[in-house]
Motif scaffolding. Structure first.
Motif, PDB file in Angstrom:
ATOM      1  N   GLU A 199       0.829  -1.203   0.000  1.00  0.00           N
ATOM      2  CA  GLU A 199       0.000   0.000   0.000  1.00  0.00           C
ATOM      3  C   GLU A 199       0.868   1.260   0.000  1.00  0.00           C
ATOM      4  OE1 GLU A 199      -3.883   1.663   2.484  1.00  0.00           O
ATOM      5  OE2 GLU A 199      -2.513   0.232   3.424  1.00  0.00           O
ATOM      6  N   GLU A 200       0.454   2.259  -0.734  1.00  0.00           N
ATOM      7  CA  GLU A 200       1.192   3.519  -0.836  1.00  0.00           C
ATOM      8  C   GLU A 200       1.360   4.159   0.539  1.00  0.00           C
ATOM      9  OE1 GLU A 200       3.389   6.114  -2.941  1.00  0.00           O
ATOM     10  OE2 GLU A 200       2.138   4.638  -3.997  1.00  0.00           O
ATOM     11  N   GLY A 201       2.580   4.606   0.828  1.00  0.00           N
ATOM     12  CA  GLY A 201       2.833   5.349   2.052  1.00  0.00           C
ATOM     13  C   GLY A 201       3.044   4.520   3.298  1.00  0.00           C
ATOM     14  N   THR A 202       3.162   3.201   3.172  1.00  0.00           N
ATOM     15  CA  THR A 202       3.301   2.357   4.358  1.00  0.00           C
ATOM     16  C   THR A 202       4.698   1.786   4.537  1.00  0.00           C
ATOM     17  OG1 THR A 202       2.572   0.387   3.141  1.00  0.00           O
ATOM     18  CG2 THR A 202       0.869   1.693   4.253  1.00  0.00           C
ATOM     19  N   ALA A 203       5.561   1.918   3.531  1.00  0.00           N
ATOM     20  CA  ALA A 203       6.896   1.328   3.611  1.00  0.00           C
ATOM     21  C   ALA A 203       7.800   2.160   4.511  1.00  0.00           C
ATOM     22  CB  ALA A 203       7.510   1.220   2.220  1.00  0.00           C
ATOM     23  N   PRO A 204       8.693   1.514   5.265  1.00  0.00           N
ATOM     24  CA  PRO A 204       9.687   2.255   6.045  1.00  0.00           C
ATOM     25  C   PRO A 204      10.496   3.189   5.146  1.00  0.00           C
ATOM     26  CG  PRO A 204       9.673  -0.048   6.688  1.00  0.00           C
ATOM     27  CD  PRO A 204       8.804   0.056   5.471  1.00  0.00           C
ATOM     28  N   ARG A 205      10.988   4.268   5.713  1.00  0.00           N
ATOM     29  CA  ARG A 205      11.719   5.270   4.944  1.00  0.00           C
ATOM     30  C   ARG A 205      12.889   4.654   4.173  1.00  0.00           C
ATOM     31  NH1 ARG A 205      11.812   9.242   1.591  1.00  0.00           N
ATOM     32  NH2 ARG A 205      13.790  10.353   1.600  1.00  0.00           N
ATOM     33  N   GLY A 206      13.588   3.729   4.788  1.00  0.00           N
ATOM     34  CA  GLY A 206      14.731   3.100   4.142  1.00  0.00           C
ATOM     35  C   GLY A 206      14.357   2.351   2.881  1.00  0.00           C
ATOM     36  N   VAL A 223      11.811   3.032   0.970  1.00  0.00           N
ATOM     37  CA  VAL A 223      11.475   4.053  -0.033  1.00  0.00           C
ATOM     38  C   VAL A 223      12.747   4.565  -0.699  1.00  0.00           C
ATOM     39  CG1 VAL A 223      10.473   6.334  -0.401  1.00  0.00           C
ATOM     40  CG2 VAL A 223       9.363   4.723   1.163  1.00  0.00           C
ATOM     41  N   GLN A 224      13.803   4.754   0.085  1.00  0.00           N
ATOM     42  CA  GLN A 224      15.077   5.176  -0.487  1.00  0.00           C
ATOM     43  C   GLN A 224      15.622   4.133  -1.459  1.00  0.00           C
ATOM     44  OE1 GLN A 224      16.655   6.290   3.711  1.00  0.00           O
ATOM     45  NE2 GLN A 224      18.052   7.263   2.255  1.00  0.00           N
ATOM     46  N   LEU A 225      15.507   2.874  -1.095  1.00  0.00           N
ATOM     47  CA  LEU A 225      16.035   1.800  -1.933  1.00  0.00           C
ATOM     48  C   LEU A 225      15.303   1.704  -3.275  1.00  0.00           C
ATOM     49  CD1 LEU A 225      16.624  -0.895   0.820  1.00  0.00           C
ATOM     50  CD2 LEU A 225      18.383   0.116  -0.640  1.00  0.00           C
ATOM     51  N   GLU A 226      14.068   2.213  -3.311  1.00  0.00           N
ATOM     52  CA  GLU A 226      13.316   2.199  -4.563  1.00  0.00           C
ATOM     53  C   GLU A 226      13.964   3.069  -5.639  1.00  0.00           C
ATOM     54  OE1 GLU A 226       9.299   3.291  -3.776  1.00  0.00           O
ATOM     55  OE2 GLU A 226       8.856   1.492  -2.602  1.00  0.00           O
ATOM     56  N   SER A 227      14.893   3.935  -5.242  1.00  0.00           N
ATOM     57  CA  SER A 227      15.554   4.802  -6.212  1.00  0.00           C
ATOM     58  C   SER A 227      16.548   4.044  -7.085  1.00  0.00           C
ATOM     59  CB  SER A 227      16.281   5.944  -5.497  1.00  0.00           C
ATOM     60  OG  SER A 227      17.362   5.455  -4.715  1.00  0.00           O
ATOM     61  N   THR A 247      13.266  -8.175  -2.593  1.00  0.00           N
ATOM     62  CA  THR A 247      13.160  -7.496  -3.889  1.00  0.00           C
ATOM     63  C   THR A 247      13.844  -6.129  -3.886  1.00  0.00           C
ATOM     64  OG1 THR A 247      11.009  -6.564  -3.280  1.00  0.00           O
ATOM     65  CG2 THR A 247      11.013  -8.665  -4.467  1.00  0.00           C
ATOM     66  N   ASP A 248      14.414  -5.729  -2.738  1.00  0.00           N
ATOM     67  CA  ASP A 248      15.219  -4.508  -2.677  1.00  0.00           C
ATOM     68  C   ASP A 248      16.701  -4.799  -2.921  1.00  0.00           C
ATOM     69  OD1 ASP A 248      13.189  -2.474  -1.792  1.00  0.00           O
ATOM     70  OD2 ASP A 248      13.008  -3.885  -0.131  1.00  0.00           O
ATOM     71  N   LEU A 249      17.068  -6.076  -3.036  1.00  0.00           N
ATOM     72  CA  LEU A 249      18.469  -6.452  -3.149  1.00  0.00           C
ATOM     73  C   LEU A 249      19.025  -6.594  -4.568  1.00  0.00           C
ATOM     74  CD1 LEU A 249      18.824  -9.051  -0.240  1.00  0.00           C
ATOM     75  CD2 LEU A 249      19.428  -6.632  -0.249  1.00  0.00           C
ATOM     76  N   ASN A 276      10.749   0.049  -8.948  1.00  0.00           N
ATOM     77  CA  ASN A 276      11.312   1.103  -9.800  1.00  0.00           C
ATOM     78  C   ASN A 276      10.995   0.777 -11.257  1.00  0.00           C
ATOM     79  OD1 ASN A 276      13.001   2.741 -11.421  1.00  0.00           O
ATOM     80  ND2 ASN A 276      14.521   2.905  -9.788  1.00  0.00           N
ATOM     81  N   PRO A 277      10.214   1.604 -11.944  1.00  0.00           N
ATOM     82  CA  PRO A 277       9.832   1.310 -13.338  1.00  0.00           C
ATOM     83  C   PRO A 277      11.027   1.114 -14.266  1.00  0.00           C
ATOM     84  CG  PRO A 277       8.517   3.111 -12.463  1.00  0.00           C
ATOM     85  CD  PRO A 277       9.597   2.858 -11.458  1.00  0.00           C
ATOM     86  N   ASP A 278      12.160   1.739 -13.951  1.00  0.00           N
ATOM     87  CA  ASP A 278      13.338   1.622 -14.803  1.00  0.00           C
ATOM     88  C   ASP A 278      14.006   0.252 -14.703  1.00  0.00           C
ATOM     89  OD1 ASP A 278      13.043   4.216 -15.713  1.00  0.00           O
ATOM     90  OD2 ASP A 278      14.342   5.067 -14.161  1.00  0.00           O
TER      91      ASP A 278
END
Length: 239
Positions: free
Chosen positions: A15-22, A24-28, A205-207, A35-37
């Motif tokens: 859900e949008e807005g529920t992920a820990p800040r870290g 969200v950073q990793l999504e970059s 999936t952040d790795l 990440n769509p890219d």
């Protein structure tokens, strides 16, 4: 990108807005599941209400799984030909989602383990690197199709101080350079302690943005969310 093409892969996300800040950073990072890219094929993201670290990792919620089915069906109506999820801990729901949806479903990179093990000598180990070893249970592996008979070891990133801030200080930023070093060092240290490791499978999936670093520093194959999705995409005929 891919604006003129219909999505072929549907991605069920938190859900949008529920992920820990870290997180969200990793999504970059390119290679991250949200990440769509990260994709060289058309995808569609679907945010599932109620899906978050508490209802997926800490205490898997059947009601959230049912919502995943509902949102998955909507994506199928829009033409997607396979469905994946943005968190490997959704392996716990693999069997139910696959039973309920009419296209191939791949909830977790853990599903690659039987294939990976078959490529190795019986004396070699498949080593899983997970976001949190304490929360990854036998049920996750069994629902992902991984039998107890396979030679699998598990490493938890929660042992790393910076990474663990995602869980202990969810509202704080993390240092992405330190995270990169922690992930790659986890693999290097594991191989030094256990030379029988023949391949790594990254649950989280952040790795995947760090997979190439692990390959370079260990010389071993690394399987992750991106390798799984690309395999699936090739199988349904996009490439």
């Amino acid at each position: 990108m891919y604006k003129d093409e219909k999505p072929i892969i549907g991605i069920l996300c938190w859900e949008e807005g529920t992920a820990p800040r870290g997180l969200v950073q990793l999504e970059s990072f390119k290679g991250n599941s949200t990440n769509p890219d990260s994709y060289d094929f058309p995808v569609i993201f679907s945010r599932v209400p109620g899906a978050n670290i508490h209802t997926i990792l800490e205490k898997p919620d059947i009601d959230v799984m049912k919502k995943m089915v509902t949102y998955g069906k909507k994506m199928i109506e829009e033409g997607v030909r396979a469905i994946v999820t943005s968190c490997g801990f959704n392996a716990i729901f693999q069997k139910e989602l696959a039973k309920s949806l009419t296209v191939p479903v791949a909830t977790s990179s853990l599903m690659q383990i039987p294939f990976v093990a078959t490529t190795l000598s019986p004396s070699q180990t498949v080593t899983v690197i997970t976001a949190n070893k304490k929360l990854l249970t036998r049920d996750h592996f069994q629902n992902a199709g991984v039998p107890d008979s396979l030679n699998v070891s598990v490493l938890g990133m929660e042992e790393c101080l910076e990474w663990n801030k995602i869980f202990t200080s969810p509202d704080e930023n993390i240092d992405l350079d330190i995270i990169r070093e922690e992930v790659v060092s986890t693999a290097i240290n594991a191989l030094e302690k256990d030379p029988s490791i023949g391949a790594f499978v990254l649950e989280c999936t952040d790795l995947p943005p760090f997979s190439q670093g692990i390959r370079k520093m260990t010389g071993l194959p690394v399987f992750d969310f991106i390798t799984m999705v690309r395999y699936l995409v090739a199988a349904i005929g996009y490439y």
